[in-house]
Design a protein around this motif. Structure first.
Motif: not given
Length: 281
Positions: A46-50, A108-114, A162-163, A239-247
């Motif tokens: 996603g785009a909200h966790w780094d 302990s990570f809780d999921w975010i809406h992205d 998915i990105g 960054m999700a788009g770069l993840f997709v380009a790699g995949a």
């Protein structure tokens, strides 16, 4: 088996969970097709966790909560049961470590809406086994592309990669008044500004006119685009788009081009483009 398709989804504002749109319809069609094809699970960045430093993390919380979603009634998401795939999460960690990544599970990570916004739209009747991969806070495009390339073999095992980010996603340059006053995120009192239109077209060109390693180079070059900083005040949603380009940018993917399947403009200047690379064999 033949590789599964890869999706670059622009999740947009939180109201994309609450309001109907062309993008939401397409997400649902993608989920229906994945289930029909017997998808094993979902691997998503996603785009909200780094993660800081040189690290990335993989979500390993067995019972994650959901971060609240602004401007959306809780009935739209609070009863949706998340389905973390801990076994595949450990497999992803091992694959990434083998390629030299400093990676650990985050219990302990809780999921975010992205991420869960997309899952709810794709799979409204039940979340498939899902693994979430963090970004790295340095936002190096080559780093995130390598993450996608490292996990690409999972496509041959029936996993959907998915990105979830944004084609044009600059919160500082959106027109918020119609949403804040009238809860209308789709109001277009004026056309999108030129910088948004220009970068949106460049994203479409990069994804639909390039394949294989050329796709990876084209997506990386977009971060040097004259309108990139206008379209992305921060790098996280790209960054999700770069993840997709790699995949989806391996030499094996040569000749398989992305298609723009749906698009929804929000808040005047936010362009939520939905791309898919490849098809189910």
């Amino acid at each position: 088996m033949a590789p599964t398709p890869v999706h670059f989804f622009s999740h947009g504002s939180t109201m994309m969970l609450g309001e109907e749109s062309e993008s939401a319809d397409y997400w649902k069609r993608c989920g229906d097709e994945a289930l029909r094809r017997g998808v094993k699970g979902v691997i998503m960045m996603g785009a909200h966790w780094d993660a800081e430093g040189d690290r990335i993390e993989v979500a390993t919380n067995p019972d994650p909560k959901k971060s609240p979603v602004a401007y959306v009634h809780p009935d739209k998401y609070r009863n949706y049961k998340l389905n973390p795939d801990l076994t595949t999460a450990e497999r992803c960690i091992k694959m990434l470590r083998t390629q030299g990544f400093n990676v650990d599970g985050n219990p302990s990570f809780d999921w975010i809406h992205d991420t869960y916004l997309i899952l709810i739209r794709m799979f409204p009747h039940g979340c498939p086994p899902t693994v979430l991969i963090s970004m790295n806070a340095r936002f190096d495009p080559h780093f995130h592309m390598k993450v996608g390339a490292t996990l690409r073999p999972l496509r041959h095992d029936g996993y959907l990669l998915i990105g979830s980010g944004g084609a044009v996603h600059n919160l500082y340059r959106n027109r918020w008044a119609p949403m804040l006053r009238y809860l209308d995120n789709f109001a277009m009192e004026t056309p999108p500004e030129g910088w948004a239109l220009e970068f949106r077209q460049s994203v479409e060109d990069a994804l639909t006119q390039n394949s294989g390693p050329r796709l990876r180079r084209a997506m990386t070059r977009l971060m040097k685009h004259p309108q990139f900083r206008d379209a992305h005040a921060t790098d996280d949603h790209f960054m999700a788009g770069l993840f997709v380009a790699g995949a989806a940018g391996d030499p094996e993917d040569e000749g398989t081009f992305a298609t723009l399947e749906a698009e929804t403009w929000e808040l005047t200047n936010m362009c939520n483009s939905q791309f898919t690379i490849g098809t189910w064999a």
